[in-house]
Design a protein around this motif. Structure first.
Motif, PDB file in Angstrom:
ATOM      1  N   VAL A   1       2.449   1.871  -5.153  1.00 31.88           N
ATOM      2  CA  VAL A   1       2.675   1.068  -6.358  1.00 31.88           C
ATOM      3  C   VAL A   1       1.499   0.111  -6.530  1.00 31.88           C
ATOM      4  CG1 VAL A   1       4.197  -0.575  -7.517  1.00 31.88           C
ATOM      5  CG2 VAL A   1       5.188   1.211  -6.068  1.00 31.88           C
TER       6      VAL A   1
ATOM      7  N   VAL B   1       6.754   5.015 -10.799  1.00 30.40           N
ATOM      8  CA  VAL B   1       5.778   4.044 -11.280  1.00 30.40           C
ATOM      9  C   VAL B   1       5.547   4.326 -12.760  1.00 30.40           C
ATOM     10  CG1 VAL B   1       3.415   3.182 -11.076  1.00 30.40           C
ATOM     11  CG2 VAL B   1       4.663   3.910  -9.029  1.00 30.40           C
ATOM     12  N   GLY B   2       5.635   3.289 -13.576  1.00 31.98           N
ATOM     13  CA  GLY B   2       5.390   3.418 -15.016  1.00 31.98           C
ATOM     14  C   GLY B   2       6.664   3.659 -15.780  1.00 31.98           C
TER      15      GLY B   2
ATOM     16  N   ALA C   1       2.433  -3.197 -11.654  1.00 27.97           N
ATOM     17  CA  ALA C   1       3.005  -1.952 -12.170  1.00 27.97           C
ATOM     18  C   ALA C   1       4.441  -2.164 -12.664  1.00 27.97           C
ATOM     19  CB  ALA C   1       3.003  -0.881 -11.090  1.00 27.97           C
TER      20      ALA C   1
ATOM     21  N   GLY D   1       1.738  -5.526  -5.709  1.00 30.27           N
ATOM     22  CA  GLY D   1       2.099  -4.120  -5.694  1.00 30.27           C
ATOM     23  C   GLY D   1       2.744  -3.754  -4.365  1.00 30.27           C
TER      24      GLY D   1
END
Length: 146
Positions: free
Chosen positions: A124, A61-62, A128, A119
């Motif tokens: 998540v 994530v990210g 995201a 998400g």
């Protein structure tokens, strides 16, 4: 899948021994592909829509340093999937037809081509960005889980 995204999927930018590239039209969408390790195959090829492929991956994530939310290792090994059938997030369907068998890549997927506003709770969050390190193995002989 969005009609303009399907049209982009059909515009193959991979030729000869060039590293994987996404069509320039993907850039404004936030989809990015970075070659980590090129294939050592003398005649690299890329998969086509509808083909079963085998991938090893780690999803975060990210960005590349974000928390892991999924991986093929956790699932017991490489995953067999069929491209272009809407079973994968749109970012994978769009990008993996531009990666050669044997390449390892980093794929950054914006929310609109990932899990979007919903998400994938609890790992998540809505909206995201996702970052995947993916190795595309030689063409899969097995059947993908549909």
């Amino acid at each position: 899948m969005h009609p303009s995204l399907l049209a982009l999927l059909r515009q193959r930018s991979l030729t000869g021994t060039l590293p994987p590239r996404l069509p320039a039209a993907f850039e404004p969408l936030g989809l990015r592909l970075e070659l980590l390790t090129p294939t050592s195959s003398p005649a690299p090829a890329a998969p086509s829509e509808g083909q079963v492929i085998s991938v090893s991956f780690t999803g975060r994530v990210g960005d590349k340093d974000g928390p892991i939310f999924d991986s093929s290792e956790r699932a017991g090994g490489p995953l067999a999937v069929r491209l272009g059938r809407g079973k994968l997030i749109a970012g994978w369907d769009a990008a993996l037809t531009h990666v050669r068998f044997g390449d390892s890549v980093r794929l950054t997927v914006p929310p609109s081509l990932g899990y979007g506003r919903k998400g994938k709770p609890p790992l998540v969050a809505p909206n995201a960005t996702l970052c995947f390190d993916i190795t595309l193995h030689e063409p899969a002989a097995q059947t993908a889980a549909e």
